[in-house]
Design an enzyme around this catalytic site. Structure first.
Site, PDB file in Angstrom:
ATOM      1  N   LYS A 185     -13.748  15.459 -44.927  1.00  0.00           N
ATOM      2  CA  LYS A 185     -15.210  15.600 -45.001  1.00  0.00           C
ATOM      3  C   LYS A 185     -15.686  15.150 -46.377  1.00  0.00           C
ATOM      4  O   LYS A 185     -15.037  15.453 -47.384  1.00  0.00           O
ATOM      5  CB  LYS A 185     -15.581  17.064 -44.753  1.00  0.00           C
TER       6      LYS A 185
ATOM      7  N   SER B  71     -21.923  21.440 -39.952  1.00  0.00           N
ATOM      8  CA  SER B  71     -22.145  20.235 -40.711  1.00  0.00           C
ATOM      9  C   SER B  71     -20.955  19.275 -40.731  1.00  0.00           C
ATOM     10  O   SER B  71     -21.132  18.111 -41.114  1.00  0.00           O
ATOM     11  CB  SER B  71     -22.538  20.587 -42.148  1.00  0.00           C
TER      12      SER B  71
ATOM     13  N   SER C 263     -19.748  25.664 -40.059  1.00  0.00           N
ATOM     14  CA  SER C 263     -19.763  24.205 -40.141  1.00  0.00           C
ATOM     15  C   SER C 263     -18.481  23.505 -39.698  1.00  0.00           C
ATOM     16  O   SER C 263     -18.471  22.286 -39.544  1.00  0.00           O
ATOM     17  CB  SER C 263     -20.084  23.764 -41.569  1.00  0.00           C
TER      18      SER C 263
END
Lengths: 94, 498
Positions: free
Chosen positions: B79, B154, B178
């Site tokens: 990420k 996210s 997330s």
């Protein structure tokens, strides 16, 4: 939440909003604050059980206080938008 | 099946038998990226050249199988709020669009040491603030199961990449859900470890009392392998005191689940839960019962309290953490005559609308006259919520809820309504506030063919035991073995279908 509130908070946050951003921020904040007001009920009902204190459970871990090699000044300054002679450079402050 | 659709443990066995090698696995992954990335958009930055060098380097120094981690030679997506040395780390923000960190995050450093091969950096909601990945300033990620829908957020890019075979495992970060939410929306496994078992050194801070590095994989075993590699004390993060407990005799893999208890807060399901999610959840509980698990009803505080508490605390912490983006030390800078103007202009120009909304809410809740009413109240509420979950976990070993109240929603559907977007996290924020480990595992498809997730919550530091239960569930149901339609079409070279 009023226009004055948003302008005050924006100044504290070092942000600037135009009029349409301010208006949508007021609407969003009102909706969110209305929702989170439910917490006042929880607090009243169970206040005697509540323990204040930030952070999740678990203890912090301390390491030995020993010297080690981390980033040098050149590496630390490399991502800065402007630097000079080993320092971050900004417009005149005083 | 392509090598890029296998699990890390399957690849490890193939490597052991001499049937494949890291460069061949990477090649299959590159081909898949070539076939689907334009349609999905999992990545902000790809580093296929670096990955190829890394795979070749592994092959020139082969290790005997007993010394190899199951992640050796396995393509890893990271990420883009987790720092990678010399590979830009943007947090999906225009503010950090060109930021190249001078160091690796501890989690990345440890995975590379285990032999994982970083393929690229995945898309996210800017600074991790969102539930759909639509708040990215640097591109759009679409759900591999239905391109008109969001991948969740996210860590949407990480979940989409694993679902579509563009990586075998991925790192994400989980502040309020997330990792678990996009895992549920994309039909993969997502784990939020116990707060404090994985170092956050190099994870760009959002809400520091909540942030955790999390893992996304195709099964629970791969997630356990990643956690094993990244967990444990790190002198550079004092909030990471220890690794999870060893599963000991409770590694359920292939074992008997009788005597295991799972608590279900049935009141959570009374309103606002999609009928397909509810039906799949009931079916998942039945699957657990068939395995010998005793499912019991538990009482928990209404989840609306968790959502409110979470959004106050996370945004207060964010307003403080994001003060560092001032155009001075890193990130972009706007021209200005004075220092104050430089800071205000840089932040106003280069931070996105959702990030500003969070900063405003957090600053407001911490400001004079409102601190007690919002921040102090939320801190007290957090301790009530944590005690409540802890009491429930004394009665039963695990808790279970749906991961999200609905399957993936349509792109744009919630973008104009922040509160509705926040309510997507209604079931995931509770374990975050309590610092508990939680996993989302696939529990079948909705009538529209969209994946849905079962969230299982464990006791603190029992991450591996939690994953053993998740593994038993997946082995019995096979819900993680279903492949998105885009892989079936484009993955075979048919560029017309999706």
């Amino acid at each position: 939440m009023t226009k004055d509130d948003v302008e005050h908070i924006a100044a504290l946050s070092r942000l600037r909003f135009d009029e349409s951003e301010t208006n949508s921020m007021i609407q969003d904040m009102r909706g969110i604050l209305r929702y989170i007001a439910c917490l006042e009920r929880l607090d009243e009902v169970r206040e005697q059980d509540a323990q204040t204190g930030a952070g999740p459970p678990g203890s912090a871990a301390l390491r030995d206080d020993s010297a080690r090699t981390e980033l040098d000044a050149e590496e630390a300054l490399a991502p800065a938008p402007d630097s000079s002679e080993g320092h971050f450079r900004v417009p005149k402050v005083i | 099946m392509s090598l890029c659709d296998a699990t890390a443990s399957e690849l490890s066995r193939l490597i052991d038998r001499g049937e494949t090698r890291p460069s061949e696995i990477l090649l299959a992954t590159e081909e898949r990226i070539g076939a689907v990335e334009n349609a999905i958009g999992s990545y902000i930055t790809l580093d296929l050249e670096g990955a190829a060098k890394r795979a070749n380097a592994l092959e020139t120094r082969p290790l005997p199988s007993e010394k190899r981690s199951p992640l050796w030679g396995v393509p890893l997506a990271v990420k883009d709020n987790i720092c990678t040395k010399r590979l830009r780390t943007t947090c999906a923000s225009r503010m950090l669009e060109n930021y190249v960190p001078p160091y690796d995050a501890t989690a990345v450093e440890r995975l590379e040491k285990a032999g994982a091969v970083v393929v690229g950096k995945t898309n996210l909601d800017e600074f991790g603030m969102g539930s759909s990945t639509e708040h990215s300033a640097l591109g759009e990620t679409r759900n591999p199961w239905s391109r008109g829908r969001v991948p969740g957020g996210s860590s949407g890019g990480s979940a989409a990449a694993v679902a579509a075979g563009e990586a075998v495992v991925a790192l994400g970060s989980d502040t309020g859900g997330s990792v678990r939410l996009p895992a549920a929306f994309c039909g993969v496994v997502g784990v939020r470890p116990t707060y404090g078992v994985v170092s956050r050194y190099g994870l760009v801070a959002f809400g520091s009392s909540l942030d955790q590095v999390g893992v996304i994989g195709r099964d629970a075993r791969d997630c356990a392998s990643v956690i094993e590699a990244i967990a444990g004390p790190d002198g550079r993060d004092s909030t990471a005191p220890r690794a999870p407990d060893s599963p000991g005799g409770r590694s359920f893999i292939g074992g008997d689940l009788s005597g295991v208890t799972v608590g279900v807060p049935y009141s959570f399901l009374e309103e606002g839960v999609d009928p397909d999610v509810r039906a799949a959840f009931e079916a998942a509980l039945e699957d657990l019962r068939v395995l010998g698990v005793k499912v019991e009803s538990v009482e928990l505080q209404d989840p609306s309290y968790s959502v409110s508490t979470y959004y106050i605390l996370a945004d207060c912490e964010a307003s403080s953490n994001l003060a560092r983006f001032d155009g001075v030390r890193y990130g972009r800078r706007s021209d200005a005559e004075t220092y104050d103007e430089l800071v205000t202009k840089s932040r106003s120009l280069f931070l996105g609308p959702e990030v500003k909304r969070r900063i405003v809410l957090g600053t407001f809740a911490l400001s004079a006259g409102y601190y007690d009413r919002y921040y102090a109240t939320a801190v007290r509420a957090r301790s009530i919520i944590a005690q409540d979950m802890s009491c429930a976990l004394e009665k039963t070993e695990f808790l279970a809820t749906p991961t999200a109240p609905c399957p993936a929603f349509k792109m744009g559907e919630r973008l104009g309504d922040p509160l509705t977007m926040y309510l997507t996290d209604v079931f995931t924020v509770g374990p975050s506030l309590a610092g508990l480990p939680a996993v989302s595992v696939p529990m079948g498809l909705s009538r529209d063919g969209l994946p849905m997730g079962l969230q299982i919550i464990g006791r603190p530091f029992q991450d591996f035991i939690l994953l053993a239960l998740a593994d038993a569930f997946l082995m019995a149901t096979g819900h993680n073995r279903v492949i998105p339609p885009i892989v079936k079409t484009r993955g075979k070279g048919d560029s017309n279908g999706d």
